[in-house]
Structures are given as C-alpha cells and as structure tokens.
Design a protein around this motif. Structure first.
Motif, PDB file in Angstrom:
ATOM      1  N   TYR A  67      26.174   1.359  15.925  1.00 31.62           N
ATOM      2  CA  TYR A  67      24.868   1.837  16.358  1.00 31.62           C
ATOM      3  C   TYR A  67      23.979   2.078  15.135  1.00 31.62           C
ATOM      4  CZ  TYR A  67      27.106   2.535  20.863  1.00 31.62           C
ATOM      5  OH  TYR A  67      27.776   2.333  22.055  1.00 31.62           O
ATOM      6  N   PHE A  99      21.671   7.609  18.178  1.00 26.86           N
ATOM      7  CA  PHE A  99      23.061   7.253  18.470  1.00 26.86           C
ATOM      8  C   PHE A  99      24.050   7.877  17.478  1.00 26.86           C
ATOM      9  CE2 PHE A  99      20.071   3.792  19.339  1.00 26.86           C
ATOM     10  CZ  PHE A  99      20.145   3.752  20.727  1.00 26.86           C
ATOM     11  N   ILE A 111      24.004  -1.905  23.112  1.00 28.02           N
ATOM     12  CA  ILE A 111      23.302  -0.624  23.155  1.00 28.02           C
ATOM     13  C   ILE A 111      22.985  -0.236  24.599  1.00 28.02           C
ATOM     14  CG2 ILE A 111      21.216   0.602  22.440  1.00 28.02           C
ATOM     15  CD1 ILE A 111      23.016  -0.044  20.103  1.00 28.02           C
TER      16      ILE A 111
END
Length: 577
Positions: free
Chosen positions: A288, A294, A389
C-alpha cells in the motif's frame, strides 16, 4: 495420523501432537474437512507458508514478487534495506540460499501434502457415495495440479509426490507436465458445471487450467480445443456464463467479486469475526502507498516502463515497440507541495486502474499526491500499485485493520476470462488463425474502450467518496484493432500484439515473468528493461537475465541439504546455479 507431510520438511515427518487417528476421520465429514484444508493452502501466505514457517508475502498467491517484480512491471519499492531478498530476485542475482524461494517451495508442497492426505483418506472412507468420491477426488487433483503448476513454472524440475508415495526424498529428474495434465483432465472430466460453494473448482476452471498447461508446453492445437470449449460453454462455479464484466475495475473490487469474469479465485474475507487478519488477503500487506491512509509500506511500485506501455496513438492503438520513446510525464523529483500537471498524451484508461500516478484519482481516496505517498521516490520511482486497493467508501466492510498493515477482502483471481481470451488468441495465432486471434483480442480492447472504463474527476475533490463527474481525468483513447489488422501484420507481429495486450490487461497480476519465459523473450525484454529503467532508477541497475539460467529460479539450497544422504542429494540444482 500425520496429515501435513511436506517434501523436504523434516519437522513435518514427525507425528503431529494431538492428531486424530484415521479410524476417527475416515468418513465423509473427515474427508471433506481435509479437502477444505487443501483449499485453505491456496491462501499460502496465511495458511500455507505460516505452517511451513514463512512470511505472508514470500509465498503470496498473487506472485507479485516472482511474476511482476521479476517480470519488470514493478519495482520492489520501499528502500534498499527493506526485504533485501527481493532485490536479488528483481535483478536475477538470487542464489539458492534466498529464503523467499525456500518459503514458496515449502508453501506449495504444503498444499500438495494436504491434497495427498485428502486422496489417501478418501480411499479408506466407506460412507461416501461414488458421485461424491469422484467430485472430491477431482477437486483434490485440481488443487494438486495448481500447486505443481506453480512449482513447475518457477523451478521447472521438481519432485512429484502423490498419495501413493511413502519415501518423500524423491528425485527431480522427471518432467511433471504429463502428471499435471492428468490431474487437470481428471478434474475437467469429473467436476460438476456448478458448485454449491462459489470458491470450489468446477469443470470449467479445470478446463481453463488444462488449456493453460497445454499453452505452456506449446501444444497449441490441444490448447485451442480446450479454449474453444471454455469460451463456448464455460460457466462460473455459481452458474454465470463466462464473459467480460462491463467495468474493468470490478475485477479488483470485493463488492463485485465472483462475477462472470472470475474463472477461479481464492476467496478472501475481512472482519470475519475471528479478531484476526488470517482470512484476509495478507500477501499484499506491504504493497500500500506509504505514509497514506493505508499505513504501510510502500512496496510493489509500478515501473516507468509499464506506465509508458499504456500510451496510445491517434487511432487508440498501442505502441508495440517504441512506447518509451516519448515517456509519460511523471513527478519524479517533484515534491508534493510543488506544482505538477499530469501528462496530456493519449493513454489507455487501464493505466489509471492499474497505476497510481500524481494528480489522478486514486479510487475514492483522493487524487494521488505523488511523493508524499512514496517511501523513497529516488529509489523506486513515482508510481503506486492500484489493483489490490480497497475503496474508501466500503473500507469498513472490505478491509481488515486488525494487524500492523491492512488485509483486504479482494479475491485473488488466479484465472479470469480476459486471461482465457488472450491465451486463446495466442493459440489461434500460433496456428495461423489470425482473424480469430484478433477477434479475441478485440473483445478485451472493446471493453477497455467503453466510457465507463475511464477514470473521471471527482464531483467534489474535498469529498472524493461523493462520486465522480463526467470529466475524464486524463486524455483517454483506446480502440479495437481495425478489421484485417492482424492479417496485415502477419503471424509474428500479430503475436507481438497479443503479447503486448497481455502486458497491459494483466499488469501487476503476477503473470509477466512467466509469460516472457514461455515466449522465449525474457532475455530480450528484461535486459532492455534493465537498460531503460536502470538509467532512471538505481534499484534495478546491474540486472541481467541470462537465458538458460534465469528461465527458472534456483532450487532452494535448504531443500537440497534436507534431502542429502551420504553426501549425495536426491535433488539436482537447476543449470547455472
């Protein structure tokens, strides 16, 4: 009873404490539970390599390290000192002592061990009707074929161990392709069209895998025959006729998983009530954007070469061989608080569902801010990976925050229908059927050209979850190839177009290195990549692919040592190592 024996794993050759005897579990309930355990090993980072003593990402089923980083479509990312074993894999300087390779080996044999335990016990259970026996055997053999396929494409010559083997110190001197084919053929012949549980393999998943096995062996006629059946008659385990979803992004969104494009997927779930991240996708935990919502960790950064591959000409077609000639403008060396305007060159919109780049909406998390989200831009470049994601609007449901980095409920799709179409196109082109090959490629490109596959600017940039406007975020231009285009190119150039379509459609999905090797193009493509990308970024400088050596990774030295008796190992190292 020992159920977890694994090739070369000496600790697994000891009786398991507290294990149940075969007499207690030699029934349908027991066999079905063992089969579920064999499925669980697909999620190698959580259930396979953890048992085998490894880390989450070292054996990640996405193969982001071995397929994408080694394939030149992603940098390791982060900085040079973090997870250094990946550095040598990326530059083809890895030797047999590389621990990541050992973990992958062990995780795959863990899965094989579980399938073999299922098959062995199945033969002793007397309360299972014949139809269920066939189905259970077919599922187990499908899974075993998958695990061996992973080993075959990574290491080539590996020991074949099935449920009949009692001596686990087997040599790796026999090609296992025929045995993989046999397992997949049995699975195709005996699995049902649909399954009560969507995560189970069905007839058509086995067929697609068998076609893929034929393609890897250059058995183009056999591959075409299988792909014809899959394309004409194939359905998902939950009964959906195979097809391309309208929105490319739906392949990477947990809210739209198990759709008609999902041929076979590892099922992931977040917030499952266990209070742990165990059943979420942990293999991507490092991947990430750094210093972002994140939290962690800035790995798996798309290469500049990959981003440039999405450039298109005025007709909406790709530049097959000079895509780096006019590189996309990027913000390398530009701080996030400095002005930057994204490039206005025409690009394929799949770029912005694959690569996170400065100023372009990063799903609904806001425009990618550039350097702020990059751990060390001077090391691995300006881009962030995007397909794994989760969306901000559904983060509470589809992300798992119970560990130091997120897990997600996004399935790992091992084969999707676009992959099948492009494999079928390849087989057709190899057989000289260029019109049919172009038809399959154009199905994929026509989907990309739909307006709903553009990335649009936010309606309200200060509240990105509020939705998107009708203003495209970039200059998108993609189109199918015109009628007769492949015929005009001829076979070899048509194949190049198919290979390139695989690059841009399946980018960052773990296929690239293995594709380059089976095409015989790894040295040409990767050494060209090292020359170009290495002139821009330091992490891949010194990379060099040597054909005949680097087509496969080295057999882990730990496995050779474990199978050595009297100074001689039953395992032979791959050439050049």
């Amino acid at each position: 009873m020992q159920l977890l024996t694994s090739c070369g794993d000496d600790f697994l050759e000891k009786p398991a404490l507290g294990a149940l005897s075969e007499d207690i579990i030699a029934n349908q309930a027991g066999v079905e539970k063992l089969l579920i355990g064999a499925y669980a090993a697909l999620d190698a980072q959580g259930n396979g390599s953890a048992i085998a003593g490894g880390g989450q990402w070292e054996a990640a089923p996405t193969n982001w390290i071995y397929g994408s980083v080694a394939g030149g479509e992603a940098h390791k990312g982060s900085d040079g000192a973090d997870q250094p074993a990946i550095n040598s894999i990326a530059t083809f300087t890895a030797d047999p002592s590389n621990g990541f390779l050992n973990t992958k080996w062990r995780a795959m044999y863990e899965g094989i061990s579980r399938t073999n335990a299922t098959l062995k016990l199945l033969g002793k259970a007397e309360d299972i009707i014949d139809a269920d026996k066939k189905r259970i055997e077919a599922e187990a053999r499908f899974l075993r074929a998958h695990y061996y396929f992973e080993l075959k494409k990574m290491f080539n010559m590996v020991p074949w161990i099935d449920e009949t083997v009692t001596d686990y110190n087997q040599p790796n001197n026999v090609d296992i392709w025929p045995k993989i084919e046999a397992d997949l053929q049995f699975a195709m012949d005996n699995l049902p069209n649909t399954q009560a549980q969507v995560g189970r393999a069905n007839k058509w998943a086995a067929a697609a895998y068998l076609g893929k096995a034929y393609l890897y062996q250059k058995k183009y006629g056999e591959a075409k025959g299988i792909f014809d059946q899959v394309i004409t008659s194939g359905v998902t385990a939950n009964g959906l006729k195979y097809g391309l979803v309208d929105k490319f992004k739906d392949n990477f969104d947990a809210a739209n998983e198990n759709n008609q494009e999902s041929v076979f997927a590892i099922q992931m779930v977040a917030n499952d009530g266990t209070g742990t991240i165990a059943n979420a996708n942990q293999g991507e935990m490092l991947n990430y954007p750094y210093n972002s919502p994140f939290r962690c960790c800035g790995f798996f950064q798309p290469t500049i070469d990959l981003a440039n591959s999405y450039r298109t000409n005025a007709q909406g077609l790709p530049y097959l061989d000079n895509y780096n000639a006019t590189p996309l403008k990027h913000d390398q060396g530009i701080a996030s608080n400095e002005a930057f305007t994204p490039d206005t060159q025409p690009v394929d919109p799949r770029l912005d569902w694959t690569v996170g780049r400065r100023g372009i909406p990063f799903l609904d998390w806001g425009a990618h801010p550039g350097q702020t989200w990059i751990r060390l831009q001077s090391y691995a470049g300006p881009y962030s990976s995007k397909k794994h994601i989760y969306w901000q609007a559904t983060a509470d449901k589809f992300s798992d925050q119970s560990s130091w980095a997120p897990g997600s409920a996004i399935n790992v799709v091992l084969i999707r229908y676009a992959d099948v179409l492009l494999m079928a196109a390849e087989a057709e082109a190899q057989l000289g059927n260029l019109s049919q090959a172009q038809s399959y490629v154009n199905m994929v490109r026509a989907r990309a050209a739909k307006p709903e596959n553009r990335v649009y600017q936010y309606t309200n940039p200060s509240n990105p979850t509020a939705g998107f406007s009708s203003t495209p975020a970039a200059n998108y231009n993609v189109a199918p190839y015109p009628d007769g285009y492949f015929a005009g190119l001829g076979k070899e150039q048509a194949l190049e177009a198919i290979y390139f379509e695989r690059k841009i459609e399946l980018a960052l999905e773990g296929h690239r290195f293995f594709d380059l090797v089976r095409w015989g193009k790894a040295a040409e493509e990767l050494n060209s990549f090292f020359s170009y990308e290495g002139s821009l970024l330091p992490d891949v400088r010194g990379g060099n692919f040597i054909p005949g050596k680097h087509d496969y990774f080295p057999i882990p030295q730990r496995q050779i040592d474990l199978q050595t008796s009297g100074g001689v190992s039953s395992l032979t190292q791959n050439p050049g190592y």
